[in-house]
Design a protein around this motif. Sequence first.
Motif, short mmCIF file in Angstrom:
data_model
loop_
_atom_site.label_atom_id
_atom_site.label_comp_id
_atom_site.label_asym_id
_atom_site.label_seq_id
_atom_site.Cartn_x
_atom_site.Cartn_y
_atom_site.Cartn_z
N ARG A 272 0.83 -1.21 0.00
CA ARG A 272 0.00 0.00 0.00
C ARG A 272 0.86 1.26 0.00
O ARG A 272 0.39 2.34 -0.39
CB ARG A 272 -0.93 -0.01 1.21
N ALA A 273 2.11 1.13 0.45
CA ALA A 273 3.00 2.29 0.52
C ALA A 273 3.79 2.50 -0.77
O ALA A 273 4.56 3.46 -0.86
CB ALA A 273 3.98 2.11 1.69
N LEU A 274 3.61 1.63 -1.77
CA LEU A 274 4.30 1.81 -3.04
C LEU A 274 3.87 3.12 -3.70
O LEU A 274 2.76 3.60 -3.49
CB LEU A 274 4.01 0.64 -3.97
N GLN A 275 4.75 3.64 -4.54
CA GLN A 275 4.41 4.83 -5.29
C GLN A 275 3.25 4.54 -6.25
O GLN A 275 3.11 3.41 -6.75
CB GLN A 275 5.62 5.32 -6.09
N PRO A 276 2.39 5.53 -6.51
CA PRO A 276 1.23 5.30 -7.38
C PRO A 276 1.59 4.68 -8.73
O PRO A 276 0.87 3.81 -9.23
CB PRO A 276 0.64 6.71 -7.55
N GLU A 277 2.72 5.13 -9.33
CA GLU A 277 3.09 4.58 -10.64
C GLU A 277 3.49 3.11 -10.53
O GLU A 277 3.26 2.33 -11.47
CB GLU A 277 4.22 5.40 -11.27
N GLN A 278 4.08 2.72 -9.39
CA GLN A 278 4.42 1.31 -9.19
C GLN A 278 3.16 0.47 -9.04
O GLN A 278 3.05 -0.60 -9.64
CB GLN A 278 5.30 1.14 -7.95
N ARG A 279 2.21 0.96 -8.25
CA ARG A 279 0.96 0.22 -8.07
C ARG A 279 0.21 0.10 -9.39
O ARG A 279 -0.39 -0.93 -9.69
CB ARG A 279 0.09 0.90 -7.01
N SER A 280 0.25 1.15 -10.17
CA SER A 280 -0.44 1.14 -11.47
C SER A 280 0.19 0.10 -12.40
O SER A 280 -0.53 -0.66 -13.07
CB SER A 280 -0.38 2.52 -12.11
N ALA A 281 1.52 0.05 -12.45
CA ALA A 281 2.20 -0.90 -13.31
C ALA A 281 1.91 -2.34 -12.91
O ALA A 281 1.87 -3.25 -13.76
CB ALA A 281 3.71 -0.65 -13.28
N LEU A 282 1.68 -2.56 -11.62
CA LEU A 282 1.41 -3.90 -11.11
C LEU A 282 -0.08 -4.20 -11.03
O LEU A 282 -0.47 -5.28 -10.57
CB LEU A 282 2.02 -4.06 -9.71
N GLU A 283 -0.90 -3.25 -11.46
CA GLU A 283 -2.37 -3.38 -11.40
C GLU A 283 -2.82 -3.65 -9.97
O GLU A 283 -3.62 -4.56 -9.70
CB GLU A 283 -2.85 -4.49 -12.36
N LEU A 284 -2.31 -2.84 -9.06
CA LEU A 284 -2.63 -2.98 -7.64
C LEU A 284 -3.44 -1.78 -7.17
O LEU A 284 -2.94 -0.66 -7.14
CB LEU A 284 -1.34 -3.06 -6.81
N THR A 285 -4.68 -2.02 -6.85
CA THR A 285 -5.50 -1.00 -6.20
C THR A 285 -5.66 -1.39 -4.74
O THR A 285 -5.26 -2.47 -4.31
CB THR A 285 -6.89 -0.92 -6.86
N SER A 286 -6.25 -0.51 -3.97
CA SER A 286 -6.50 -0.82 -2.56
C SER A 286 -7.37 -2.06 -2.42
O SER A 286 -7.14 -2.92 -1.55
CB SER A 286 -7.17 0.37 -1.87
N ASN A 287 -8.35 -2.19 -3.30
CA ASN A 287 -9.22 -3.37 -3.27
C ASN A 287 -8.45 -4.63 -3.64
O ASN A 287 -8.70 -5.71 -3.06
CB ASN A 287 -10.40 -3.19 -4.22
N ASN A 288 -7.52 -4.52 -4.60
CA ASN A 288 -6.71 -5.68 -4.98
C ASN A 288 -5.90 -6.17 -3.80
O ASN A 288 -5.84 -7.38 -3.54
CB ASN A 288 -5.75 -5.32 -6.12
N VAL A 289 -5.25 -5.26 -3.09
CA VAL A 289 -4.41 -5.64 -1.96
C VAL A 289 -5.27 -6.26 -0.86
O VAL A 289 -4.91 -7.30 -0.28
CB VAL A 289 -3.64 -4.42 -1.40
N ALA A 290 -6.42 -5.66 -0.59
CA ALA A 290 -7.32 -6.21 0.43
C ALA A 290 -7.79 -7.61 0.04
O ALA A 290 -7.86 -8.51 0.89
CB ALA A 290 -8.51 -5.28 0.63
N GLY A 291 -8.10 -7.80 -1.24
CA GLY A 291 -8.54 -9.11 -1.70
C GLY A 291 -7.46 -10.16 -1.58
O GLY A 291 -7.71 -11.30 -1.15
N LEU A 292 -6.22 -9.78 -1.94
CA LEU A 292 -5.10 -10.71 -1.81
C LEU A 292 -4.85 -11.06 -0.34
O LEU A 292 -4.59 -12.22 0.00
CB LEU A 292 -3.83 -10.10 -2.41
N GLU A 293 -4.96 -10.06 0.53
CA GLU A 293 -4.72 -10.29 1.96
C GLU A 293 -5.74 -11.29 2.52
O GLU A 293 -5.38 -12.22 3.23
CB GLU A 293 -4.79 -8.97 2.71
N THR A 294 -6.99 -11.11 2.15
CA THR A 294 -8.03 -12.02 2.62
C THR A 294 -7.84 -13.42 2.06
O THR A 294 -7.95 -14.42 2.79
CB THR A 294 -9.41 -11.49 2.21
N ALA A 295 -7.52 -13.51 0.77
CA ALA A 295 -7.34 -14.82 0.14
C ALA A 295 -6.16 -15.57 0.74
O ALA A 295 -6.21 -16.78 0.95
CB ALA A 295 -7.16 -14.66 -1.37
#
Length: 247
Positions: free
Chosen positions: A59-82
């Motif tokens: 979640r602390a990654l730079q916005p451009e890094q998250r964008s390149a990895l297709e990581l949104t807040s919902n994506n991270v939350a979903g991965l954490e739960t899974a």
Amino acid sequence: GPFLAQIRRLGEITGGLHVSLAARQEQGAFCPEPISAPDIDRWKAGMTKHLTDVCHDLRALQPEQRSALELTSNNVAGLETACRDRFGDLQLLAQGRVAKVRHHGDYHLGQVLKTTDDFVVIDFEGEPARPLEERRAKVCPLKDAAGMLRSFNYAAHAALKQRATASATDIGLVKEWEGAARSAFLDGYRSVAKPGQAVFLPATWEEALQVIRVYELDKALYELRYEMRNRPDWLAIPLAGIRALVG
């Protein structure tokens, strides 16, 4: 062809290593011990704490890094739960009389030397960054098998990174190679370390595969944190592994 036969042999050697470590009944430091419910709770708690730390870093990654990895807040939350849900499969080790034993502790392709027609396993110190007490602790040795499977994944992606551009055919062939290597390694392992005979395995091979997947996931999370700190341009490799393991 011959390569897959060699990888199957590596699986046999790995299974033989674990069977040998589990056979040291006369030495207390090596004697197998039953896996208890507190063991499972402690291992799951450690994995969950690690997961929380990794997701915080994502979640602390730079916005451009998250964008390149297709990581949104919902994506991270979903991965954490899974991931947290997948850790629950460790409960399979508390069923029956599964034992914990000593293991290699840092097992991957860099820890085996290829001889003319075999392999030699080296470097039994475990992960140097971990405390000695933790490295000596008895666990389910399927953790080693998971480390080797993750190493196959890294080898496959490292080959792709050597190309300026990778076509869909390249990617397809690499995935096929990894799948064949995984299957050959696990077939070799199972031929030596057999459910119902090896004290450190669950009752069925299907349950063993579920436990291996938990350890693969924990290893991929470790890799993800390592890449964030050392090689940000490699982040996509462990992230793709995590997504596949919880998919």
